[in-house]
Design a protein around this motif. Structure first.
Motif, PDB file in Angstrom:
ATOM      1  N   TYR A 152      62.317  15.577  32.197  1.00 24.55           N
ATOM      2  CA  TYR A 152      63.503  15.287  33.009  1.00 24.55           C
ATOM      3  C   TYR A 152      63.645  13.805  33.315  1.00 24.55           C
ATOM      4  O   TYR A 152      64.712  13.238  33.225  1.00 24.55           O
ATOM      5  N   ASN A 168      65.862  14.516  27.991  1.00 26.78           N
ATOM      6  CA  ASN A 168      65.551  15.910  28.302  1.00 26.78           C
ATOM      7  C   ASN A 168      65.019  16.700  27.120  1.00 26.78           C
ATOM      8  O   ASN A 168      65.281  17.899  27.009  1.00 26.78           O
ATOM      9  N   PHE A 217      70.268  17.295  19.898  1.00 27.01           N
ATOM     10  CA  PHE A 217      68.844  17.345  19.598  1.00 27.01           C
ATOM     11  C   PHE A 217      68.625  18.091  18.286  1.00 27.01           C
ATOM     12  O   PHE A 217      69.328  19.062  17.993  1.00 27.01           O
ATOM     13  N   SER A 220      75.176  16.675  29.302  1.00 29.70           N
ATOM     14  CA  SER A 220      74.715  15.615  30.182  1.00 29.70           C
ATOM     15  C   SER A 220      74.671  14.261  29.515  1.00 29.70           C
ATOM     16  O   SER A 220      74.007  14.075  28.510  1.00 29.70           O
ATOM     17  N   SER A 228      73.344  11.695  30.807  1.00 30.98           N
ATOM     18  CA  SER A 228      72.128  10.979  31.166  1.00 30.98           C
ATOM     19  C   SER A 228      71.068  11.993  31.506  1.00 30.98           C
ATOM     20  O   SER A 228      71.354  13.147  31.771  1.00 30.98           O
ATOM     21  N   SER A 229      69.833  11.563  31.518  1.00 28.98           N
ATOM     22  CA  SER A 229      68.740  12.512  31.722  1.00 28.98           C
ATOM     23  C   SER A 229      68.792  13.168  33.084  1.00 28.98           C
ATOM     24  O   SER A 229      68.275  14.243  33.285  1.00 28.98           O
ATOM     25  N   GLY A 230      69.441  12.528  34.038  1.00 30.62           N
ATOM     26  CA  GLY A 230      69.468  13.128  35.362  1.00 30.62           C
ATOM     27  C   GLY A 230      70.720  13.901  35.671  1.00 30.62           C
ATOM     28  O   GLY A 230      70.899  14.377  36.784  1.00 30.62           O
ATOM     29  N   TYR A 259      72.598  19.655  31.989  1.00 29.35           N
ATOM     30  CA  TYR A 259      71.497  19.295  31.103  1.00 29.35           C
ATOM     31  C   TYR A 259      71.114  20.395  30.129  1.00 29.35           C
ATOM     32  O   TYR A 259      70.398  20.162  29.171  1.00 29.35           O
ATOM     33  N   GLU A 260      71.587  21.632  30.405  1.00 30.13           N
ATOM     34  CA  GLU A 260      71.065  22.736  29.613  1.00 30.13           C
ATOM     35  C   GLU A 260      71.470  22.604  28.159  1.00 30.13           C
ATOM     36  O   GLU A 260      72.625  22.292  27.844  1.00 30.13           O
ATOM     37  N   GLN A 261      70.516  22.840  27.283  1.00 33.96           N
ATOM     38  CA  GLN A 261      70.763  22.727  25.852  1.00 33.96           C
ATOM     39  C   GLN A 261      71.203  24.071  25.297  1.00 33.96           C
ATOM     40  O   GLN A 261      70.617  25.111  25.593  1.00 33.96           O
ATOM     41  N   PHE A 299      71.699  26.136  21.805  1.00 29.88           N
ATOM     42  CA  PHE A 299      71.145  26.088  20.460  1.00 29.88           C
ATOM     43  C   PHE A 299      72.074  26.717  19.424  1.00 29.88           C
ATOM     44  O   PHE A 299      72.749  27.721  19.699  1.00 29.88           O
TER      45      PHE A 299
END
Lengths: 113, 118
Positions: free
Chosen positions: A94, A99, B33, B97, B99-101, B105-107, B109
């Motif tokens: 995080y 991430n 990713f 997201s 940015s990392s924060g 944020y959920e990826q 697939f």
């Protein structure tokens, strides 16, 4: 280096009984994920756990997180055949860029009648 | 809306051939990713893009692996001179997201590309 370990690697279940899958990780992480993967399929998100003491439940599955122990558990209640799959836990960096997820090796679950 | 798509779904390559795997992320997703999943194992991180910038390629196993995302949407993972150890499922994931924060944020697939090198 962040490491994630699951156990057991394989779990043969009897229908109607309860079981637990364990996920340990090596360094501080703020988010822990549980996924399900059926053979030949992609990853299906089950739970995202964000804080110490978090507990989430969906049907016969319940996941919890203890960040102090760096441990998450996935509890299966009254197993049924439909739950046969491989289950992965993963944590993300995080506070590191992007991430990126680090996965455990998976627990292959087979529920027998 | 449409999810993450990948093509081809299956690819058989002879040892030494070059292959290109495509990923179409969810529209508007900033982060992309690539992961490699060997048979019977968990996925392993390969590389990460934020828009068109490749910010992390620490997981690429050798210089035969190359990824790009030139316009910040579709991404291609290229493997040159394929080897048998490259046989795996290659998973692409995207998240909103920036940015990392960030909160989203959920990826998510894609279905993966199963590469078999003979």
């Amino acid at each position: 280096e962040l490491k994630v370990e699951q156990n057991p690697l394989f779990l043969s279940m009897q229908e109607g009984k309860n079981y637990t899958i364990y996920c340990n990780y090596s360094t501080t992480s703020d988010r822990l994920y549980w996924y399900r993967q059926d053979p030949g399929k992609s990853l299906e998100s089950l739970f995202v756990l964000l804080s110490n003491g978090a507990v989430k439940q969906e049907g016969r599955l319940m996941a919890s997180l203890d960040t102090k122990a760096r441990l998450s558990t996935l509890h299966i209640t009254a197993a049924v055949h439909d739950l046969s799959a491989t289950y992965f836990c993963a944590v993300d960096g995080y506070k590191a860029a992007g991430n990126k997820l680090t996965f455990g090796g998976g627990t292959r679950v087979l529920v027998k009648p | 809306g449409a999810g993450v798509s990948q093509s081809p779904r299956y690819k058989v390559a002879k040892r030494g051939q070059d292959v290109a795997l495509r990923c179409d992320p969810i529209s508007g997703h900033v982060s992309l990713f690539w992961y490699q999943q060997a048979l019977g194992q968990g996925p392993e991180f390969l590389t990460y893009f934020q828009n068109e910038a490749q910010l992390d390629k620490s997981g690429l196993p050798s210089d035969r692996f190359f990824a790009e995302r030139p316009e910040g949407s579709v991404s291609t993972l290229k493997i040159q001179r394929t080897q048998q150890e490259d046989s795996a499922v290659y998973l692409c994931a995207s998240s909103y997201s920036p940015s990392s924060g960030g909160p989203d944020y959920e990826q998510y697939f894609g279905p993966g590309t199963r590469l078999t090198v003979t």
